[in-house]
Write a protein that holds these residues in place. Structure first.
Motif, PDB file in Angstrom:
ATOM      1  N   GLU A 110       0.836  -1.206   0.000  1.00  0.00           N
ATOM      2  CA  GLU A 110       0.000   0.000   0.000  1.00  0.00           C
ATOM      3  C   GLU A 110       0.869   1.253   0.000  1.00  0.00           C
ATOM      4  O   GLU A 110       0.564   2.242  -0.678  1.00  0.00           O
ATOM      5  N   SER A 113       2.265   1.807  -3.435  1.00  0.00           N
ATOM      6  CA  SER A 113       1.203   2.305  -4.310  1.00  0.00           C
ATOM      7  C   SER A 113       0.922   3.770  -4.031  1.00  0.00           C
ATOM      8  O   SER A 113       0.718   4.572  -4.949  1.00  0.00           O
ATOM      9  N   CYS A 114       0.900   4.146  -2.758  1.00  0.00           N
ATOM     10  CA  CYS A 114       0.615   5.524  -2.373  1.00  0.00           C
ATOM     11  C   CYS A 114       1.686   6.477  -2.899  1.00  0.00           C
ATOM     12  O   CYS A 114       1.378   7.578  -3.349  1.00  0.00           O
ATOM     13  N   ARG A 136      -7.938   2.697   0.688  1.00  0.00           N
ATOM     14  CA  ARG A 136      -7.720   1.295   0.293  1.00  0.00           C
ATOM     15  C   ARG A 136      -8.771   0.842  -0.719  1.00  0.00           C
ATOM     16  O   ARG A 136      -8.475   0.034  -1.603  1.00  0.00           O
ATOM     17  N   LEU A 139      -7.491   2.034  -3.979  1.00  0.00           N
ATOM     18  CA  LEU A 139      -6.409   1.170  -4.454  1.00  0.00           C
ATOM     19  C   LEU A 139      -6.948  -0.097  -5.102  1.00  0.00           C
ATOM     20  O   LEU A 139      -6.420  -0.575  -6.103  1.00  0.00           O
TER      21      LEU A 139
END
Length: 522
Positions: A110, A113-114, A136, A139
């Motif tokens: 995560e 991805s962020c 989330r 995502l």
């Protein structure tokens, strides 16, 4: 008093000399304090804004560790397929936090991805606009996008839509991002849909010695139809049926699958459903609504469609639905509203075109926090329709109609202190706002403006009801009008007063960020 979420941001987070400083608006909670209900409510409802801000900094911290470990393993050649840098850093995180390796790897993924895949959406988390759960969910929607250039476009556009959406809920975040993904990466969405088809299945799992679970995995449209069919069948039992709604659904499913009779279990001899529900007649009333642009159906465009109760679906998906023999397609032209949005014989009732367009552009109940599908909602006149004198009340027009579930429709109608309004800005964007009895105003952008951008630009053919320029006052009880009429007149004046205040308020300069819901660009 009228307090907006932007006025009560609730929390800020800054970093000074390596120290996080969290500032929260904390009202005086002492019983004898004079803290307003609005301040207390804002703190209770929005005091957790800092969680997303802190999570972003946590993501950045572990991402830096990951980058350093990645550089070290490349320089030293200490790289293995089994214990790669992500695995190593996640193992340290899992050890320190006391969680499983899977949880550590998920957290690090995560963070990557962020920082790398969707940095624009990540900044909304940093600004407190998205909660960790909502981030989330976003995502999840971009997980299947592989092309980095396409993902960069999706990231920027989705972040812009989320930033200007007003009030956000989990389903709203999911649908906003899903619509952008379906439009810009139709191939990935189609590939994910094709990959999901082999996963259709029926699973039976025992619960205990008496019960077992029956789970069916199917396409979203088939599941929606099945669920609505079950609800249609159980709706025919009388109020004296002793079973809960969940038990009635279970009994109805088994009856439909096995060919048994589903009947009401009340003790009333005159109950027409005791001998069995007319299943065929009930199923004939089940309709699944999908709204799509004509060019999406013809293959000229990949603009997604909207499946009521589910959300955006790809153009390929809606074309498959349209090709089904049971599908009925009705053309809808937005310019039909130029001839009037109400039925000629009844000014209170909208035309079929108006009804469909209003439900489609809003998608769900317009009360903040409620996600009831639009076709299960009432169509409400925001400014109340005056049956005795229609020219003095709210018009039957897309600018004054929106869907509200039965509960929130009743809340507005029967509980004092609630006030709603609807505004179409200069860009044709439809905004709704709800003010609580404490004076807190929450604004939301029409969920599916991307599907029907021209709706707010269609000129209204009605005349606006006259409003007073004075601040709203309580209705004079000595006047010869009913309590309902007085309440409606008061609300109309309050809406006009709030709009004048809004128009006179200074606007946020372009480019300035806010860590609360942004006000519409009126």
């Amino acid at each position: 008093m009228n307090t907006t979420l932007a006025d009560q941001a609730g929390a800020t987070l800054t970093v000074e000399d390596g120290v996080l400083h969290i500032r929260m608006v904390l009202p005086d909670l002492a019983e004898s304090s004079e803290a307003t209900d609005a301040a207390l409510m804002m703190f209770a409802a929005r005091g957790d804004l800092f969680q997303g801000m802190v999570l972003w900094d946590q993501y950045e911290a572990i991402y830096r560790v990951y980058q350093r470990r990645l550089a070290q393993t490349v320089d030293t050649g200490a790289f293995t397929n089994l214990y790669d840098p992500l695995c190593q850093v996640a193992a340290s995180y899992a050890t320190v936090r006391g969680v499983r390796q899977y949880t550590g790897e998920k957290f690090l993924d995560e963070a990557v991805s962020c920082m790398e895949r969707v940095p624009a959406i990540g900044l909304l988390l940093r600004g407190g606009l998205l909660t960790p759960t909502q981030f989330r969910l976003a995502l999840d929607q971009v997980a299947a996008v592989i092309d980095t250039d396409v993902l960069a476009v999706i990231d920027v556009e989705a972040a812009d839509r989320l930033r200007t959406a007003g009030n956000l809920t989990g389903p709203r975040v999911t649908e906003i991002v899903a619509a952008v993904v379906a439009e810009h990466d139709a191939d990935a969405a189609q590939a994910a849909r094709e990959a999901a088809k082999p996963r259709k299945k029926v699973v039976v799992e025992p619960v205990d010695g008496t019960l077992a679970d029956l789970r069916v995995t199917a396409t979203v449209e088939d599941v929606r139809l099945a669920k609505d069919s079950i609800d249609a069948v159980i709706a025919d039992v009388c109020p004296d049926d002793p079973r809960s709604k969940a038990v009635r659904r279970s009994d109805a499913v088994i009856a439909l699958l096995t060919g048994k009779v589903f009947a009401c279990e009340c003790d009333n001899d005159d109950c027409p459903s005791r001998e069995g529900v007319e299943v065929a007649a009930r199923l004939a009333t089940v309709v699944l609504h999908v709204v799509a642009r004509r060019e999406s159906l013809t293959g000229e465009s990949d603009v997604p469609a909207y499946l009521d109760g589910f959300g955006p679906i790809t153009a390929d998906h809606v074309r498959d639905i349209a090709a089904d023999a049971d599908t009925v397609i009705r053309d809808l032209d937005v310019t039909d509203l130029l001839g009037g949005a109400s039925q000629p014989s009844n000014g209170y009732r909208p035309t079929a075109a108006c009804d469909t367009l209003v439900r489609a552009v809003h998608g769900r109940c317009t009360h903040p926090g409620c996600d009831m599908p639009a076709y299960r909602c009432d169509l409400d006149h925001v400014t109340e329709y005056n049956h005795g004198d229609p020219s003095a009340g709210g018009p039957t027009c897309p600018c004054n109609l929106n869907p509200k579930c039965r509960f929130h429709h009743g809340l507005k109608t029967f509980v004092d202190g609630w006030l709603d309004d609807q505004i179409v800005d200069a860009n044709g964007v439809i905004w709704t706002e709800v003010t609580t009895p404490e004076g807190i105003t929450v604004r939301s952008r029409a969920l599916n403006h991307w599907l029907l951008p021209e709706l707010g630009l269609v000129p209204c053919v009605h005349d606006d009801a006259p409003t007073s320029s004075r601040p709203p006052q309580e209705a004079d009880p000595g006047r010869p009008r009913s309590r309902t009429e007085a309440k409606h007149r008061y609300r109309m004046r309050m809406r006009a007063y709030n709009r004048r205040k809004r128009e006179g308020a200074p606007r946020t300069p372009a480019g300035c960020a806010s860590n609360a819901d942004e006000a519409p660009p009126f």
